[in-house]
Motif scaffolding. Sequence first.
Motif, PDB file in Angstrom:
ATOM      1  N   LEU A  26      -8.385  -4.170  -6.477  1.00 42.24           N
ATOM      2  CA  LEU A  26      -9.282  -4.759  -7.481  1.00 42.24           C
ATOM      3  C   LEU A  26      -8.570  -5.872  -8.239  1.00 42.24           C
ATOM      4  O   LEU A  26      -9.146  -6.917  -8.534  1.00 42.24           O
ATOM      5  CB  LEU A  26      -9.758  -3.680  -8.458  1.00 42.24           C
ATOM      6  CG  LEU A  26     -10.930  -2.817  -7.991  1.00 42.24           C
ATOM      7  CD1 LEU A  26     -11.213  -1.714  -9.005  1.00 42.24           C
ATOM      8  CD2 LEU A  26     -12.182  -3.664  -7.802  1.00 42.24           C
ATOM      9  N   SER A  83      -6.897   0.375  -7.411  1.00 38.57           N
ATOM     10  CA  SER A  83      -6.451  -0.500  -8.508  1.00 38.57           C
ATOM     11  C   SER A  83      -5.829  -1.797  -8.023  1.00 38.57           C
ATOM     12  O   SER A  83      -6.178  -2.873  -8.495  1.00 38.57           O
ATOM     13  CB  SER A  83      -5.429   0.209  -9.395  1.00 38.57           C
ATOM     14  OG  SER A  83      -5.541   1.576  -9.355  1.00 38.57           O
ATOM     15  N   ALA A  84      -4.872  -1.703  -7.106  1.00 36.80           N
ATOM     16  CA  ALA A  84      -4.137  -2.907  -6.702  1.00 36.80           C
ATOM     17  C   ALA A  84      -5.070  -3.902  -6.016  1.00 36.80           C
ATOM     18  O   ALA A  84      -4.969  -5.112  -6.215  1.00 36.80           O
ATOM     19  CB  ALA A  84      -2.973  -2.534  -5.785  1.00 36.80           C
ATOM     20  N   THR A 111      -5.418   4.988   1.158  1.00 34.43           N
ATOM     21  CA  THR A 111      -5.422   5.259  -0.283  1.00 34.43           C
ATOM     22  C   THR A 111      -5.749   3.990  -1.053  1.00 34.43           C
ATOM     23  O   THR A 111      -6.526   4.011  -2.015  1.00 34.43           O
ATOM     24  CB  THR A 111      -4.042   5.800  -0.728  1.00 34.43           C
ATOM     25  OG1 THR A 111      -3.736   6.957   0.040  1.00 34.43           O
ATOM     26  CG2 THR A 111      -4.061   6.178  -2.198  1.00 34.43           C
ATOM     27  N   ALA A 112      -5.191   2.871  -0.619  1.00 33.30           N
ATOM     28  CA  ALA A 112      -5.356   1.623  -1.356  1.00 33.30           C
ATOM     29  C   ALA A 112      -6.769   1.053  -1.271  1.00 33.30           C
ATOM     30  O   ALA A 112      -7.166   0.238  -2.099  1.00 33.30           O
ATOM     31  CB  ALA A 112      -4.353   0.589  -0.853  1.00 33.30           C
ATOM     32  N   THR A 127       0.788  -1.229   0.000  1.00 32.23           N
ATOM     33  CA  THR A 127       0.000   0.000   0.000  1.00 32.23           C
ATOM     34  C   THR A 127       0.823   1.283   0.000  1.00 32.23           C
ATOM     35  O   THR A 127       0.271   2.357   0.174  1.00 32.23           O
ATOM     36  CB  THR A 127      -0.919   0.033   1.236  1.00 32.23           C
ATOM     37  OG1 THR A 127      -0.125  -0.019   2.405  1.00 32.23           O
ATOM     38  CG2 THR A 127      -1.888  -1.131   1.231  1.00 32.23           C
ATOM     39  N   ASP A 156      -9.020   5.778  -2.289  1.00 33.64           N
ATOM     40  CA  ASP A 156      -8.761   6.760  -3.343  1.00 33.64           C
ATOM     41  C   ASP A 156      -8.243   6.123  -4.621  1.00 33.64           C
ATOM     42  O   ASP A 156      -8.515   6.588  -5.718  1.00 33.64           O
ATOM     43  CB  ASP A 156      -7.746   7.792  -2.855  1.00 33.64           C
ATOM     44  CG  ASP A 156      -8.140   8.351  -1.503  1.00 33.64           C
ATOM     45  OD1 ASP A 156      -8.915   9.310  -1.482  1.00 33.64           O
ATOM     46  OD2 ASP A 156      -7.695   7.790  -0.487  1.00 33.64           O
ATOM     47  N   ASP A 157      -7.442   5.083  -4.487  1.00 33.19           N
ATOM     48  CA  ASP A 157      -6.899   4.402  -5.670  1.00 33.19           C
ATOM     49  C   ASP A 157      -6.932   2.901  -5.399  1.00 33.19           C
ATOM     50  O   ASP A 157      -6.007   2.338  -4.831  1.00 33.19           O
ATOM     51  CB  ASP A 157      -5.479   4.873  -5.959  1.00 33.19           C
ATOM     52  CG  ASP A 157      -4.938   4.256  -7.247  1.00 33.19           C
ATOM     53  OD1 ASP A 157      -5.572   3.314  -7.775  1.00 33.19           O
ATOM     54  OD2 ASP A 157      -3.882   4.713  -7.724  1.00 33.19           O
TER      55      ASP A 157
END
Lengths: 231, 226
Positions: free
Chosen positions: A106, A103-104, A96-97, A90, A100-101
């Motif tokens: 998902l 991606s990782a 954030t993980a 992270t 806000d973002d």
Amino acid sequence: MHLDHGVTFPHRHTHSAEPLRADGTRRALRIGLGGPVGSGKTATVAALCRALRAELSMAVVTNDIYTREDAEFLLREAVLPPERITAVETGACPHTAIRDDISANLEAVEELEEAFREHAPLDLILVESGGDNLTATFSRGLVDAQIFVIDVAGGDDIPRKGGPGVTTADLLIVNKTDLAPHVGSDLGRMARDAAEKRGELPVAFQSLRGPEGVAPVASWIRERFAAWAVR
Amino acid sequence: MASSLAALLVLADGRFPAGGHAHSGGAEAACAAGRIHDAATLAEFCRGRLHTAGLVAAGLAAAAALGLDPAELDAAADARTPSPALRTAGRRLGRQLMRAARATWPAPELDALAAAFPRGAHQPVVLGLTARAAGLGPLDAAHVAAYESVGGPATATVRLLGLDPFEASGVLARLAPELDAVAAEAAAAARRARTEGTEALPAASSPLLEIAAEIHADWPVRLFAS
């Protein structure tokens, strides 16, 4: 334990978010567990795996602050086979993980789904956040429902302080109730404050050392899964 | 076609959700080794990364934005990335950017690349196609790639060392003229690659970044994925 948000599973825009895939199969229900450091998220995840693994095909994604600690705890406890546990890194920013973002996370979720799709399609993926602060909540693009875990030893004023996790999580767990007499926490006050902040959203008082253990929370997840399976 | 400055800002924004926040661009390894310990050493690290990995990424991104064959560019990216750990990180970031790009600027070219590379194409190639889908040009794509090559390490160093964030921003601001020059060089190389092939693209390398990335990938405990 059956009172929930009016909109049970809100709409998301991420590519893998629809409950049904293009080929008509159903993706796994994704439930996030967040909360402060040391409140018992990993212990709760481990207990949930033990309680539910016989009836549901499960996997876990951990978001360790220092990579693999939580994943390794789950592996050591052997709550699931290693291929069903994935750790996400992270970048020193657990919220954030998950918010806000995403991606990782998902990707980790989708890779797990893909790996088991043929032989034992996943029913349930638990996404455990790295320990963070009271404002850390999961994106609706990542999870279908979220559990916020606090504990009585962290201070019985936490429900009163509120914050997005305490106020809006689909389920609030007040953990380690067995410690309440030792740390001078007033469970009645925590229940009143939580009810005031959360309205009709459910709260589970939990002691993993007590006779009930994780059973009430496991029941809540069963209810969510039953609702998910008919969508 | 005139490109949109606002679209460029959206793509270059550090808050664009494409997974970059979990990567330090080699800064975590460099901090641990003592090579980055203050603003001055961060500036040196960033300068080195900009003129090597940054230039290479900018060339690939510009070429993809120009419309060169992404599969060929992906092979060119592999050839320019000796470290297996960095190739893995590059493809992972490429796949994460692909998700954000398809949701933000849907385009058949992005769908085609995603289908051709289900495990992820290299991030600069995806970045170039994303820029194209956003109506941006090769020079824009090169600017984003070059900026990312230094912006990532600067943010990571603020988190790793508690470096004064104003100093980190100052480092980036002072690198701006070099960033512009690198982007221009990369875009020019991309135009040459249209006729000369991918060999015309920059192939600068920083052996220390590659070696450190391999060592970092073996750490049992770390904050950043790369």
